[in-house]
Design a protein around this motif. Sequence first.
Motif, PDB file in Angstrom:
ATOM      1  N   ASP A  38      -2.904  -3.921  -5.749  1.00 64.62           N
ATOM      2  CA  ASP A  38      -4.216  -3.783  -6.312  1.00 64.62           C
ATOM      3  C   ASP A  38      -4.723  -5.271  -6.416  1.00 64.62           C
ATOM      4  OD1 ASP A  38      -6.828  -3.108  -7.544  1.00 64.62           O
ATOM      5  OD2 ASP A  38      -5.911  -3.079  -9.546  1.00 64.62           O
ATOM      6  N   TRP A  41      -5.985  -7.194  -3.098  1.00 60.38           N
ATOM      7  CA  TRP A  41      -6.735  -6.578  -2.280  1.00 60.38           C
ATOM      8  C   TRP A  41      -8.202  -7.074  -2.523  1.00 60.38           C
ATOM      9  CZ3 TRP A  41      -7.414  -4.617   2.510  1.00 60.38           C
ATOM     10  CH2 TRP A  41      -8.672  -3.749   2.753  1.00 60.38           C
ATOM     11  N   ARG A  43     -12.069  -6.388  -2.526  1.00 63.78           N
ATOM     12  CA  ARG A  43     -12.807  -5.251  -2.218  1.00 63.78           C
ATOM     13  C   ARG A  43     -13.911  -5.425  -0.899  1.00 63.78           C
ATOM     14  NH1 ARG A  43      -9.277  -3.971  -5.343  1.00 63.78           N
ATOM     15  NH2 ARG A  43      -9.355  -2.516  -7.048  1.00 63.78           N
ATOM     16  N   ASP A  49     -12.025   0.175   1.090  1.00 63.32           N
ATOM     17  CA  ASP A  49     -11.231   0.206  -0.230  1.00 63.32           C
ATOM     18  C   ASP A  49     -10.710   1.559  -0.291  1.00 63.32           C
ATOM     19  OD1 ASP A  49     -12.258  -2.246  -0.744  1.00 63.32           O
ATOM     20  OD2 ASP A  49     -13.765  -1.596  -2.007  1.00 63.32           O
ATOM     21  N   ALA A  52      -7.243   1.517   1.654  1.00 62.52           N
ATOM     22  CA  ALA A  52      -6.490   0.618   0.964  1.00 62.52           C
ATOM     23  C   ALA A  52      -5.491   1.206  -0.273  1.00 62.52           C
ATOM     24  CB  ALA A  52      -7.143  -0.871   0.635  1.00 62.52           C
ATOM     25  N   THR A  56      -1.977   2.184  -0.957  1.00 61.27           N
ATOM     26  CA  THR A  56      -1.342   1.842  -2.296  1.00 61.27           C
ATOM     27  C   THR A  56      -0.744   3.013  -2.904  1.00 61.27           C
ATOM     28  OG1 THR A  56      -2.810   0.182  -2.510  1.00 61.27           O
ATOM     29  CG2 THR A  56      -1.564   0.869  -4.493  1.00 61.27           C
ATOM     30  N   PHE A 185     -11.252   2.678  -4.245  1.00 60.50           N
ATOM     31  CA  PHE A 185      -9.842   2.223  -4.257  1.00 60.50           C
ATOM     32  C   PHE A 185      -8.914   3.208  -5.029  1.00 60.50           C
ATOM     33  CE2 PHE A 185      -6.220  -0.180  -5.487  1.00 60.50           C
ATOM     34  CZ  PHE A 185      -5.738  -0.613  -4.164  1.00 60.50           C
TER      35      PHE A 185
END
Length: 294
Positions: A38, A41, A43, A49, A52, A56, A185
């Motif tokens: 986090d 990454w 945004r 997002d 990703a 994750t 995210f």
Amino acid sequence: MKVLTVFILALLWDVLLGEPPTLVHPVVWFGKLAGFIDGRWRRRGPLPDFLAGTLTALIVLAFALVLSLLPLYLPFPMNYALAAYLLKSSFAVRSLHEHVSMTVTADIGKKRKAVSMIVSRETKGLDEPHLNSASIESLAENLNDSVIAPLFYFLLFSLPGALLYRAANTLDAMLGYRNEHYEYFGKFSARFDDLLNFLPARLAVLLYLPLGGDRVLHYYRLARFKINSDKPIAAMSAVLGVWLEKPGVYRFPGREPANSDIERALRIYWLVVAEWLIIVSILLVTGVCPCLNR
């Protein structure tokens, strides 16, 4: 391995020793892995997002799955020791009681600090009744998240089920916020946790029925604010007869919650925990769930 033996060893660990050290706690590892990705990454917009964040979550879940399978490749008794350790890390009976019991104090400053350690909401502006409510709400919600749900998935899918649930719940706690930074995210983590908690949250309500009867069912019908988390809170509110409220989100009727009601809630907590542990033990002994015979 015999899942009943693993369960008993894990339960003894929890009761006698409490939580494993932070350095070697699998749940801490899940959080650190999610936080590491986090934090790196940047945004880039809704779709990137979301993708990703989903990746994750899948990485953390895959890590949890690998951990849960390790005991299968170890000789006796190391396989039992590791399996019990990993299962214990997925639930927290003793530590939940310890954290909530710290909020039982007449010192408003100490109470506010103790409550801030177990809830995500801001506690600085809360008066004493709302601090009491927040403490009881946390106890009710975490009774599901930290006791009922992980053992529910242990019954269904053995150790991988318990550890994967704990990883998913950790992901939701870290990433599942509806704000600009995590809206996309953390969306997969939040929705996956909602899915996993759908049945356990309602099972939790059933466990309150012997303590509150029809009143529990009435409050359950009032719980239309959230998908899952308000269901156990509604049941606790019904049994205690006090209002529980997260301002702007939900409120269940009753008298004003006092300091003594937190102590009552802790006693109810142990009754519900005892019910659930007895049910889990019976199911493990009888081998009712097909996966337990593997």
